[in-house]
Design an enzyme around this catalytic site. Structure first.
Site, short mmCIF file in Angstrom:
data_model
loop_
_atom_site.label_atom_id
_atom_site.label_comp_id
_atom_site.label_asym_id
_atom_site.label_seq_id
_atom_site.Cartn_x
_atom_site.Cartn_y
_atom_site.Cartn_z
N TYR A 130 36.30 38.37 41.17
CA TYR A 130 36.67 39.29 40.09
C TYR A 130 35.59 40.35 39.89
O TYR A 130 35.88 41.54 39.73
CB TYR A 130 36.89 38.46 38.82
CG TYR A 130 37.38 39.23 37.62
CD1 TYR A 130 38.66 39.78 37.59
CD2 TYR A 130 36.58 39.37 36.49
CE1 TYR A 130 39.12 40.45 36.47
CE2 TYR A 130 37.03 40.04 35.36
CZ TYR A 130 38.30 40.58 35.36
OH TYR A 130 38.75 41.24 34.25
N LYS A 134 36.02 44.34 40.36
CA LYS A 134 35.87 45.20 39.20
C LYS A 134 34.74 46.22 39.36
O LYS A 134 34.84 47.35 38.87
CB LYS A 134 35.65 44.36 37.94
CG LYS A 134 36.89 43.63 37.46
CD LYS A 134 38.04 44.60 37.21
CE LYS A 134 39.20 43.97 36.48
NZ LYS A 134 40.32 44.91 36.28
#
Length: 290
Positions: A130, A134
């Site tokens: 993640y 991101k």
């Protein structure tokens, strides 16, 4: 609006949240359509944008907020857990942005908002997939802003603090995890929408290539990586002289291994200091009490 209508595990659900929202907008007298293509597929993103063109005649904005989570400690993370998160967040943001780009270029206008996260900007446990996706979105947003500024197209990244169905899978097995989740539940997504709307409006036409955060009633402008210390020698460096001189010289400015919760340690409530706070100082020096 787009949503696959799947469960947290990726299985097909009974209804699409996108369709629910579209129905609400239509019931209120507005116009909306729902789309169920996958942002992780290039042709799916093309079909999504084309559906908007067919329904409304043009496209003026893209908000990349599709997401999924496959949290796992790095040494236990599988290839599928890594690939599936990068495919939705980073590749999905590229796919939809790229699909809209020719239309933005032709009409000499358009705006992108990409959802990033402090998991990438700062750090978090068990989210290597993640965080990588991101932080990659931040680079993608800046590149879009640079490449498409000549066409009057802008691009920004926003780190939203909000309790949503995507993060409902965060474990609560320990007291620390339970406290974290209870804090997250105080952060409502309705607080994010006004800022995104302002960015996409004509009032935001001078804002591009920036990184923002929204946390209930707090709005942040994040720094971007720039050199902060320099070491130079006319003789050139060796591994030994670097270890002897450079590392000790830089040590006071090294960033600690902080997590998002360490940096944003104050409660997400209406603050008691003035409503407009000039946060020109490091984040650690901001008031910590609500």
């Amino acid at each position: 609006m787009n949503d696959l209508g799947v469960t947290l595990s990726g299985e097909a659900g009974e209804a699409s949240p996108a369709q629910d929202v579209a129905d609400e907008i239509i019931a209120a007298g507005g116009r909306a359509i729902a789309n169920g293509d996958s942002v992780a597929r290039f042709d799916g993103a093309q079909a999504m944008v084309q559906a908007a063109i067919d329904a409304f005649g043009r496209i003026d904005a893209v908000v990349n907020n599709a997401g999924n989570l496959r949290d796992s400690l790095f040494h236990k993370m599988s290839e599928e857990e890594f690939d599936s998160v990068v495919a939705v967040h980073l590749k999905g943001s590229f796919n939809t942005s790229r699909a809209a780009a020719p239309f933005f270029k032709a009409q000499a206008s358009g705006a992108y908002v990409h959802m990033t996260s402090t998991s990438g900007l700062v750090g978090n446990f068990g989210q290597a997939n993640y965080a990588a996706a991101k932080l990659g979105i931040v680079g993608l947003s800046k590149s879009i802003a640079l490449d498409m500024q000549r066409f009057n197209v802008r691009s920004n990244a926003v780190a939203p603090f909000a309790w949503t169905r995507m993060i409902d899978s965060i474990p609560t097995h320990t007291p620390e995890q339970q406290r974290r989740v209870e804090g997250l539940k105080k952060l409502v997504p309705e607080k994010i929408a006004p800022f995104v709307t302002a960015l996409l409006s004509d009032a935001g036409k001078g804002v591009s290539g920036q990184i923002f955060g929204v946390r209930n009633n707090e709005i942040y402008l994040f720094s971007q990586p720039r050199p902060i210390r320099t070491a130079h020698t006319s003789d050139g460096w060796t591994a030994e002289t670097i270890a002897e001189r450079v590392f000790p010289m830089f040590a006071d400015d090294f960033y600690p291994l902080a997590r998002s919760g360490d940096v944003f340690a104050w409660a997400p409530r209406l603050m008691r200091w003035p409503s407009i706070w000039n946060a020109s100082r490091p984040m650690g020096s901001l008031p910590r009490k609500a």
